[in-house]
Design a protein around this motif. Structure first.
Motif, PDB file in Angstrom:
ATOM      1  N   SER A   1      13.557   3.252   8.999  1.00  0.00           N
ATOM      2  CA  SER A   1      12.235   3.827   9.180  1.00  0.00           C
ATOM      3  C   SER A   1      11.279   3.271   8.135  1.00  0.00           C
ATOM      4  CB  SER A   1      12.279   5.355   9.085  1.00  0.00           C
ATOM      5  OG  SER A   1      12.809   5.762   7.850  1.00  0.00           O
ATOM      6  N   GLU A   2      10.007   3.495   8.362  1.00  0.00           N
ATOM      7  CA  GLU A   2       8.975   2.960   7.476  1.00  0.00           C
ATOM      8  C   GLU A   2       9.021   3.649   6.110  1.00  0.00           C
ATOM      9  OE1 GLU A   2       4.081   2.607   7.372  1.00  0.00           O
ATOM     10  OE2 GLU A   2       5.150   3.015   9.243  1.00  0.00           O
ATOM     11  N   ASP A   3       8.841   2.877   5.052  1.00  0.00           N
ATOM     12  CA  ASP A   3       8.839   3.413   3.686  1.00  0.00           C
ATOM     13  C   ASP A   3       7.644   2.797   2.963  1.00  0.00           C
ATOM     14  OD1 ASP A   3       9.414   4.560   1.283  1.00  0.00           O
ATOM     15  OD2 ASP A   3      11.235   3.400   0.880  1.00  0.00           O
ATOM     16  N   GLY A   4       6.529   3.501   2.989  1.00  0.00           N
ATOM     17  CA  GLY A   4       5.298   2.934   2.438  1.00  0.00           C
ATOM     18  C   GLY A   4       5.123   3.245   0.957  1.00  0.00           C
ATOM     19  N   HIS A   5       4.475   2.335   0.255  1.00  0.00           N
ATOM     20  CA  HIS A   5       4.164   2.513  -1.166  1.00  0.00           C
ATOM     21  C   HIS A   5       2.688   2.200  -1.374  1.00  0.00           C
ATOM     22  CE1 HIS A   5       8.479   2.663  -2.074  1.00  0.00           C
ATOM     23  NE2 HIS A   5       8.588   1.642  -1.227  1.00  0.00           N
ATOM     24  N   SER A   6       1.988   3.065  -2.089  1.00  0.00           N
ATOM     25  CA  SER A   6       0.570   2.847  -2.343  1.00  0.00           C
ATOM     26  C   SER A   6       0.268   3.092  -3.810  1.00  0.00           C
ATOM     27  CB  SER A   6      -0.290   3.771  -1.456  1.00  0.00           C
ATOM     28  OG  SER A   6       0.033   5.120  -1.674  1.00  0.00           O
ATOM     29  N   THR A   7      -0.858   2.574  -4.258  1.00  0.00           N
ATOM     30  CA  THR A   7      -1.216   2.657  -5.666  1.00  0.00           C
ATOM     31  C   THR A   7      -1.489   4.100  -6.101  1.00  0.00           C
ATOM     32  OG1 THR A   7      -2.759   1.846  -7.349  1.00  0.00           O
ATOM     33  CG2 THR A   7      -3.679   2.330  -5.188  1.00  0.00           C
ATOM     34  N   VAL A   8      -1.236   4.385  -7.363  1.00  0.00           N
ATOM     35  CA  VAL A   8      -1.609   5.671  -7.941  1.00  0.00           C
ATOM     36  C   VAL A   8      -3.123   5.693  -8.091  1.00  0.00           C
ATOM     37  CG1 VAL A   8      -1.432   7.154  -9.969  1.00  0.00           C
ATOM     38  CG2 VAL A   8       0.580   5.894  -9.169  1.00  0.00           C
ATOM     39  N   ASN A   9      -3.745   6.798  -7.679  1.00  0.00           N
ATOM     40  CA  ASN A   9      -5.202   6.881  -7.742  1.00  0.00           C
ATOM     41  C   ASN A   9      -5.626   8.273  -8.194  1.00  0.00           C
ATOM     42  OD1 ASN A   9      -5.004   8.541  -5.401  1.00  0.00           O
ATOM     43  ND2 ASN A   9      -4.979   6.698  -4.113  1.00  0.00           N
ATOM     44  N   ASP A  10      -6.902   8.622  -7.973  1.00  0.00           N
ATOM     45  CA  ASP A  10      -7.397   9.917  -8.441  1.00  0.00           C
ATOM     46  C   ASP A  10      -7.024  11.070  -7.511  1.00  0.00           C
ATOM     47  OD1 ASP A  10      -8.960   9.196  -6.344  1.00  0.00           O
ATOM     48  OD2 ASP A  10     -10.896   9.505  -7.339  1.00  0.00           O
ATOM     49  N   SER A  11      -6.316  10.759  -6.421  1.00  0.00           N
ATOM     50  CA  SER A  11      -5.765  11.791  -5.540  1.00  0.00           C
ATOM     51  C   SER A  11      -4.274  11.529  -5.357  1.00  0.00           C
ATOM     52  CB  SER A  11      -6.464  11.773  -4.170  1.00  0.00           C
ATOM     53  OG  SER A  11      -7.843  11.994  -4.301  1.00  0.00           O
ATOM     54  N   PRO A  12      -3.488  11.801  -6.412  1.00  0.00           N
ATOM     55  CA  PRO A  12      -2.072  11.402  -6.402  1.00  0.00           C
ATOM     56  C   PRO A  12      -1.270  12.126  -5.337  1.00  0.00           C
ATOM     57  CG  PRO A  12      -2.524  12.853  -8.247  1.00  0.00           C
ATOM     58  CD  PRO A  12      -3.853  12.518  -7.647  1.00  0.00           C
ATOM     59  N   GLU A  13      -0.346  11.394  -4.733  1.00  0.00           N
ATOM     60  CA  GLU A  13       0.573  11.945  -3.748  1.00  0.00           C
ATOM     61  C   GLU A  13       1.951  11.351  -3.982  1.00  0.00           C
ATOM     62  OE1 GLU A  13      -0.941  10.843   0.069  1.00  0.00           O
ATOM     63  OE2 GLU A  13      -2.238  12.602   0.210  1.00  0.00           O
ATOM     64  N   ALA A  14       2.986  12.162  -3.742  1.00  0.00           N
ATOM     65  CA  ALA A  14       4.351  11.640  -3.775  1.00  0.00           C
ATOM     66  C   ALA A  14       4.661  11.019  -2.414  1.00  0.00           C
ATOM     67  CB  ALA A  14       5.337  12.755  -4.083  1.00  0.00           C
TER      68      ALA A  14
END
Length: 220
Positions: free
Chosen positions: A140-153
């Motif tokens: 399945s898809e496993d996405g990674h995104s940059t840490v920003n001012d609206s952090p999400e796990a």
């Protein structure tokens, strides 16, 4: 005779939540291994399919409906998974802290709870234990995104298919559900000690025949 009544106190039931998820990897001999806690589960979405009707016609009218076999699938969503799930996820450790992908996927079983609530006790009214056998996780898809001012796990997800197993006096099944509001309390306590483990025993996944024996057969 008694007339039907709706929305009586204590009868406004609902189901919510998911907790106490345990993973039971299948060993090389085909048995289920020792259970481990799966932390970080955010959702388990059950997706049964099949039981589709195919109409047969004779004498210029509908003769009967044939139903296709039912299958059980699910989607698991989680923030993380236990180390024991790596082989189920097609990963293999080749050195400490080093894994390679696209490997053979190990089968597994699952057990988890959902809560039953009502208008009097809220979420403390009871719970259901859901047991799933013969699971196989698909890539399945496993996405990674940059840490920003609206952090999400990052939320990981897996599509799970199942292979039913034999059940005495019933069709093969991949799922069992136990309702704490209806099951015998002492028998349920013994089953939970098997599933989650106790001071005296390791957590294990009993097969359907064992659960039927433990909980008592339904009188015919």
């Amino acid at each position: 005779m008694t007339a039907l009544k709706w929305d009586q106190t204590g009868e406004k039931l609902y189901e919510t939540g998911v907790d106490k998820c345990a993973l039971y990897p299948i060993e090389t001999n085909g048995s289920y291994g020792t259970g481990v806690a799966w932390n970080g589960i955010t959702a388990i979405n059950e997706s049964p399919s099949g039981a589709e009707a195919t109409a047969l016609y004779a004498n210029n009218r509908k003769y009967l409906n044939l139903l296709s076999n039912e299958e059980f699938a699910a989607t698991i969503e989680s923030y993380m998974y236990p180390d024991e799930f790596e082989e189920c996820n097609g990963l293999k450790e080749v050195a400490p802290g080093v894994t390679i992908g696209q490997q053979k996927r190990k089968g597994f079983g699952l057990a988890y709870r959902s809560l039953i609530g009502n208008d009097v006790d809220g979420n403390d009214y009871g719970y259901k234990i859901h047991i799933v056998y013969g699971c196989l996780a698909a890539p399945s898809e496993d996405g990674h995104s940059t840490v920003n001012d609206s952090p999400e796990a990052t939320t990981m997800s897996w599509s799970v298919s199942t292979t039913p197993i034999e059940v005495e006096n019933a069709k093969p099944t991949a799922t069992i559900t136990i309702d704490s509001t209806k099951a015998d309390k002492e028998k349920l306590k013994k089953l939970e000690a098997k599933l989650w483990g106790s001071e005296n025993e390791e957590p294990t996944l009993p097969l359907p025949s064992e659960i039927v024996s433990m909980m008592g057969e339904i009188s015919k």
